[in-house]
Design a protein around this motif. Structure first.
Motif, PDB file in Angstrom:
ATOM      1  N   LEU A  18      -0.469   0.631  -7.492  1.00 26.48           N
ATOM      2  CA  LEU A  18      -1.926   0.734  -7.460  1.00 26.48           C
ATOM      3  C   LEU A  18      -2.482   0.314  -6.103  1.00 26.48           C
ATOM      4  CD1 LEU A  18      -4.665   1.200  -8.823  1.00 26.48           C
ATOM      5  CD2 LEU A  18      -4.510  -1.144  -9.732  1.00 26.48           C
ATOM      6  N   GLU A  19      -1.955  -0.773  -5.544  1.00 20.04           N
ATOM      7  CA  GLU A  19      -2.446  -1.236  -4.240  1.00 20.04           C
ATOM      8  C   GLU A  19      -2.248  -0.172  -3.163  1.00 20.04           C
ATOM      9  OE1 GLU A  19      -0.661  -4.928  -6.320  1.00 20.04           O
ATOM     10  OE2 GLU A  19      -0.220  -2.779  -6.129  1.00 20.04           O
ATOM     11  N   SER A  20      -1.129   0.538  -3.230  1.00 14.27           N
ATOM     12  CA  SER A  20      -0.853   1.597  -2.252  1.00 14.27           C
ATOM     13  C   SER A  20      -1.837   2.744  -2.408  1.00 14.27           C
ATOM     14  CB  SER A  20       0.576   2.114  -2.425  1.00 14.27           C
ATOM     15  OG  SER A  20       1.519   1.087  -2.278  1.00 14.27           O
ATOM     16  N   ARG A  21      -2.150   3.100  -3.657  1.00 10.90           N
ATOM     17  CA  ARG A  21      -3.107   4.184  -3.883  1.00 10.90           C
ATOM     18  C   ARG A  21      -4.498   3.811  -3.373  1.00 10.90           C
ATOM     19  NH1 ARG A  21      -2.920   4.741  -9.914  1.00 10.90           N
ATOM     20  NH2 ARG A  21      -1.304   3.116  -9.979  1.00 10.90           N
ATOM     21  N   ILE A  22      -4.854   2.538  -3.525  1.00 13.68           N
ATOM     22  CA  ILE A  22      -6.153   2.086  -3.013  1.00 13.68           C
ATOM     23  C   ILE A  22      -6.152   2.129  -1.488  1.00 13.68           C
ATOM     24  CG2 ILE A  22      -7.646   0.061  -2.778  1.00 13.68           C
ATOM     25  CD1 ILE A  22      -6.838  -0.711  -5.650  1.00 13.68           C
ATOM     26  N   MET A  23      -5.099   1.579  -0.877  1.00 17.37           N
ATOM     27  CA  MET A  23      -5.042   1.544   0.591  1.00 17.37           C
ATOM     28  C   MET A  23      -4.976   2.942   1.197  1.00 17.37           C
ATOM     29  SD  MET A  23      -2.756  -1.722   1.785  1.00 17.37           S
ATOM     30  CE  MET A  23      -1.287  -1.293   0.852  1.00 17.37           C
ATOM     31  N   ALA A  24      -4.353   3.891   0.498  1.00 16.11           N
ATOM     32  CA  ALA A  24      -4.246   5.254   1.026  1.00 16.11           C
ATOM     33  C   ALA A  24      -5.625   5.849   1.275  1.00 16.11           C
ATOM     34  CB  ALA A  24      -3.455   6.129   0.060  1.00 16.11           C
ATOM     35  N   VAL A  25      -6.552   5.638   0.336  1.00 17.29           N
ATOM     36  CA  VAL A  25      -7.912   6.158   0.497  1.00 17.29           C
ATOM     37  C   VAL A  25      -8.633   5.407   1.613  1.00 17.29           C
ATOM     38  CG1 VAL A  25     -10.142   6.474  -0.626  1.00 17.29           C
ATOM     39  CG2 VAL A  25      -8.032   6.869  -1.918  1.00 17.29           C
ATOM     40  N   ALA A  26      -8.580   4.077   1.572  1.00 15.44           N
ATOM     41  CA  ALA A  26      -9.266   3.260   2.578  1.00 15.44           C
ATOM     42  C   ALA A  26      -8.722   3.542   3.977  1.00 15.44           C
ATOM     43  CB  ALA A  26      -9.118   1.787   2.231  1.00 15.44           C
ATOM     44  N   ASP A  27      -7.412   3.643   4.091  1.00 15.50           N
ATOM     45  CA  ASP A  27      -6.755   3.876   5.377  1.00 15.50           C
ATOM     46  C   ASP A  27      -7.160   5.223   5.967  1.00 15.50           C
ATOM     47  OD1 ASP A  27      -5.024   3.565   7.502  1.00 15.50           O
ATOM     48  OD2 ASP A  27      -3.237   4.154   6.398  1.00 15.50           O
ATOM     49  N   THR A  28      -7.112   6.266   5.151  1.00 13.98           N
ATOM     50  CA  THR A  28      -7.424   7.609   5.635  1.00 13.98           C
ATOM     51  C   THR A  28      -8.900   7.725   6.024  1.00 13.98           C
ATOM     52  OG1 THR A  28      -5.709   8.527   4.196  1.00 13.98           O
ATOM     53  CG2 THR A  28      -7.337  10.065   5.086  1.00 13.98           C
ATOM     54  N   TYR A  29      -9.785   7.163   5.208  1.00 10.91           N
ATOM     55  CA  TYR A  29     -11.219   7.259   5.525  1.00 10.91           C
ATOM     56  C   TYR A  29     -11.513   6.563   6.846  1.00 10.91           C
ATOM     57  CZ  TYR A  29     -16.270   6.788   5.240  1.00 10.91           C
ATOM     58  OH  TYR A  29     -17.626   6.832   5.524  1.00 10.91           O
ATOM     59  N   ASP A  30     -10.965   5.359   7.038  1.00  3.61           N
ATOM     60  CA  ASP A  30     -11.250   4.657   8.289  1.00  3.61           C
ATOM     61  C   ASP A  30     -10.616   5.358   9.482  1.00  3.61           C
ATOM     62  OD1 ASP A  30     -12.368   2.169   9.614  1.00  3.61           O
ATOM     63  OD2 ASP A  30     -10.284   2.146  10.292  1.00  3.61           O
ATOM     64  N   ALA A  31      -9.429   5.935   9.302  1.00  2.71           N
ATOM     65  CA  ALA A  31      -8.789   6.674  10.388  1.00  2.71           C
ATOM     66  C   ALA A  31      -9.659   7.845  10.834  1.00  2.71           C
ATOM     67  CB  ALA A  31      -7.409   7.165   9.955  1.00  2.71           C
ATOM     68  N   TYR A  90       7.096 -15.642   0.765  1.00  2.00           N
ATOM     69  CA  TYR A  90       5.637 -15.602   0.604  1.00  2.00           C
ATOM     70  C   TYR A  90       5.107 -14.175   0.487  1.00  2.00           C
ATOM     71  CZ  TYR A  90       0.713 -16.578   1.767  1.00  2.00           C
ATOM     72  OH  TYR A  90      -0.653 -16.658   1.758  1.00  2.00           O
ATOM     73  N   PHE A  91       5.808 -13.203   1.065  1.00  2.00           N
ATOM     74  CA  PHE A  91       5.309 -11.829   1.107  1.00  2.00           C
ATOM     75  C   PHE A  91       5.994 -10.891   0.105  1.00  2.00           C
ATOM     76  CE2 PHE A  91       4.436 -13.267   5.548  1.00  2.00           C
ATOM     77  CZ  PHE A  91       3.049 -13.206   5.477  1.00  2.00           C
ATOM     78  N   GLN A  92       6.873 -11.414  -0.761  1.00  2.00           N
ATOM     79  CA  GLN A  92       7.640 -10.540  -1.646  1.00  2.00           C
ATOM     80  C   GLN A  92       6.752  -9.671  -2.533  1.00  2.00           C
ATOM     81  OE1 GLN A  92      11.088 -10.174  -1.435  1.00  2.00           O
ATOM     82  NE2 GLN A  92      10.559 -11.354   0.403  1.00  2.00           N
ATOM     83  N   ASN A  93       5.643 -10.236  -3.036  1.00  2.00           N
ATOM     84  CA  ASN A  93       4.798  -9.487  -3.977  1.00  2.00           C
ATOM     85  C   ASN A  93       4.136  -8.269  -3.361  1.00  2.00           C
ATOM     86  OD1 ASN A  93       5.396 -11.342  -5.945  1.00  2.00           O
ATOM     87  ND2 ASN A  93       3.449 -12.432  -5.831  1.00  2.00           N
ATOM     88  N   ILE A  94       3.946  -8.269  -2.051  1.00  4.39           N
ATOM     89  CA  ILE A  94       3.182  -7.183  -1.433  1.00  4.39           C
ATOM     90  C   ILE A  94       4.071  -6.136  -0.748  1.00  4.39           C
ATOM     91  CG2 ILE A  94       1.204  -8.703  -1.110  1.00  4.39           C
ATOM     92  CD1 ILE A  94       1.875  -8.783   1.880  1.00  4.39           C
ATOM     93  N   LEU A  95       5.383  -6.324  -0.782  1.00  2.50           N
ATOM     94  CA  LEU A  95       6.270  -5.371  -0.104  1.00  2.50           C
ATOM     95  C   LEU A  95       6.141  -3.945  -0.654  1.00  2.50           C
ATOM     96  CD1 LEU A  95       9.544  -7.447   0.405  1.00  2.50           C
ATOM     97  CD2 LEU A  95       7.646  -7.100   1.990  1.00  2.50           C
ATOM     98  N   PRO A  96       6.123  -3.726  -1.995  1.00  4.00           N
ATOM     99  CA  PRO A  96       5.976  -2.350  -2.484  1.00  4.00           C
ATOM    100  C   PRO A  96       4.669  -1.699  -2.034  1.00  4.00           C
ATOM    101  CG  PRO A  96       6.774  -3.796  -4.229  1.00  4.00           C
ATOM    102  CD  PRO A  96       6.357  -4.686  -3.094  1.00  4.00           C
ATOM    103  N   ALA A  97       3.580  -2.477  -2.002  1.00  4.80           N
ATOM    104  CA  ALA A  97       2.288  -1.922  -1.594  1.00  4.80           C
ATOM    105  C   ALA A  97       2.343  -1.424  -0.157  1.00  4.80           C
ATOM    106  CB  ALA A  97       1.182  -2.966  -1.752  1.00  4.80           C
ATOM    107  N   ILE A  98       2.955  -2.201   0.739  1.00  4.22           N
ATOM    108  CA  ILE A  98       3.064  -1.811   2.141  1.00  4.22           C
ATOM    109  C   ILE A  98       4.013  -0.635   2.306  1.00  4.22           C
ATOM    110  CG2 ILE A  98       3.862  -2.591   4.407  1.00  4.22           C
ATOM    111  CD1 ILE A  98       2.801  -5.376   3.650  1.00  4.22           C
ATOM    112  N   LEU A  99       5.140  -0.669   1.601  1.00  2.00           N
ATOM    113  CA  LEU A  99       6.143   0.390   1.731  1.00  2.00           C
ATOM    114  C   LEU A  99       5.589   1.755   1.340  1.00  2.00           C
ATOM    115  CD1 LEU A  99       9.104   1.222   2.256  1.00  2.00           C
ATOM    116  CD2 LEU A  99       9.564   0.667  -0.147  1.00  2.00           C
TER     117      LEU A  99
END
Length: 351
Positions: free
Chosen positions: A291-304, A260-269
């Motif tokens: 692309l998902e990782s690049r999006i999360m990088a901005v969101a993650d850092t701003y919230d941190a 179920y989670f195979q598609n999102i493994l690269p984004a998390i890694l």
């Protein structure tokens, strides 16, 4: 270890017919208290002290559920799971252990465990875990029976099985939240910002859904980081920071056995990669980063930056925004930064 009075509770536990449970633990107290409580629910319970004894009992008896400890003499729980899943695939398998050991949890899931619970546990948790394991085993059996020319039925059953996998991962997330209270709100906010960015970019619904799941689970690997490090008020040592840096890889290790989670493994890694190639763990750059990782990088850092952490108070939003802009093109994808700033303003306008 909890006392009998603190462990035993009185939830309702509707069981199916002829449910037989085999409890495997080298501690007699654990075996006896589980046996006594489950027999009150009408469940037939057998006891084994180690893996060898358990396999012999599985050969002689038709057990519905195997509930096993991990650390035992002669044959440990992981070896027992491996043999039981091969020899007795019709028996649902659950692991219980007093050690919140990430590698142990991954090994158990890879070797056929349906779920993973930590000692001490309440009987509420044990009842639900056993019921889910029985249901999942029954669904898998039905799935095998109806594979030919029943695509719609297979899809329905697969969705149900996936929901049970998700519940298992949710148990690990709850364990992480208990270690680091910051994680729950952080993951929710990262998901909010990531959804806003992806919507502004016009990504497909399927792409947005993958990003949503990745955002929720992006810090799952921190279950393998000690509470001392997660909640340290001062600067981390090089060794401590190295432990934290491993969490994207650890998270993907936990999720990798689950289809179920195979598609999102690269984004998390890769959510801690940098646009200039100086991030981790792969040191990849630019559009090599998902692309998902690049999006999360901005969101993650701003919230941190805008959240209170163990080692510092929250930064003002204008300071955090300025830092995101300063790192555009080095740490972050400039296109994502531009979309984020627009999306962030819309979120703030809407409260």
């Amino acid at each position: 270890m909890q006392s009998r009075n603190s462990i035993i509770e009185e939830p309702e536990a509707p069981w199916g017919k002829d449910v037989r449970l085999l409890v495997v633990d080298d501690e007699e107290f654990i075996r006896s208290i589980v046996r006594e409580r489950m027999e009150l629910e009408g469940v037939s319970v057998g006891e084994a002290q180690n893996g060898h004894q358990a396999l012999a009992m599985l050969r002689d008896g038709d057990y519905s559920v195997l509930l096993t400890d991990i650390r035992m003499p002669e044959m440990d729980g992981v070896a027992l799971l491996r043999e039981a899943s091969r020899l007795f695939p019709g028996t649902a398998r659950i692991v219980m252990t007093a050690n919140a050991d990430l590698e142990t949890a991954v090994a158990a899931l890879k070797n056929g465990a349906y779920d993973y619970i930590l000692k001490p546990f309440s009987f509420d948790i044990l009842f639900v875990t056993i019921q889910n394991a029985i249901r999942k085993q029954a669904l898998e059996r039905q799935l095998q029976d109806y594979q030919v020319n029943l695509e719609s039925r297979v899809k329905e059953q697969t969705d149900l099985i996936n929901s049970l996998y998700v519940r298992s991962i949710q148990s690990l997330i709850k364990a992480l939240e208990a270690k680091d209270l910051y994680t729950r709100g952080h993951s929710q906010r990262v998901t909010l910002y990531s959804m806003a960015i992806s919507t502004e970019m016009g990504l497909s619904p399927a792409h947005i859904e993958d990003l949503r799941r990745a955002s929720i689970l992006h810090d799952l690997g921190k279950i393998g980081v000690t509470e001392t490090i997660l909640n340290k008020p001062g600067k981390l040592t090089r060794e401590e920071f190295y432990e934290v840096e491993k969490h994207p890889e650890v998270g993907t290790q936990i999720l990798s056995p689950i289809p179920y989670f195979q598609n999102i493994l690269p984004a998390i890694l890769h959510h801690h990669e940098r646009f200039d190639g100086c991030g981790y763990p792969g040191k990849i750059a630019g559009t090599e980063i998902p692309l998902e990782s690049r999006i999360m990088a901005v969101a993650d850092t701003y919230d941190a930056m805008t959240s209170t952490r163990a080692y510092r108070p929250a930064l003002p939003e204008e300071v955090a925004t300025a830092e995101i802009l300063r790192c555009s093109g080095t740490q972050f994808d400039p296109e994502i930064v531009s979309v984020f700033l627009f999306a962030k303003d819309k979120i703030e306008e809407n409260g």
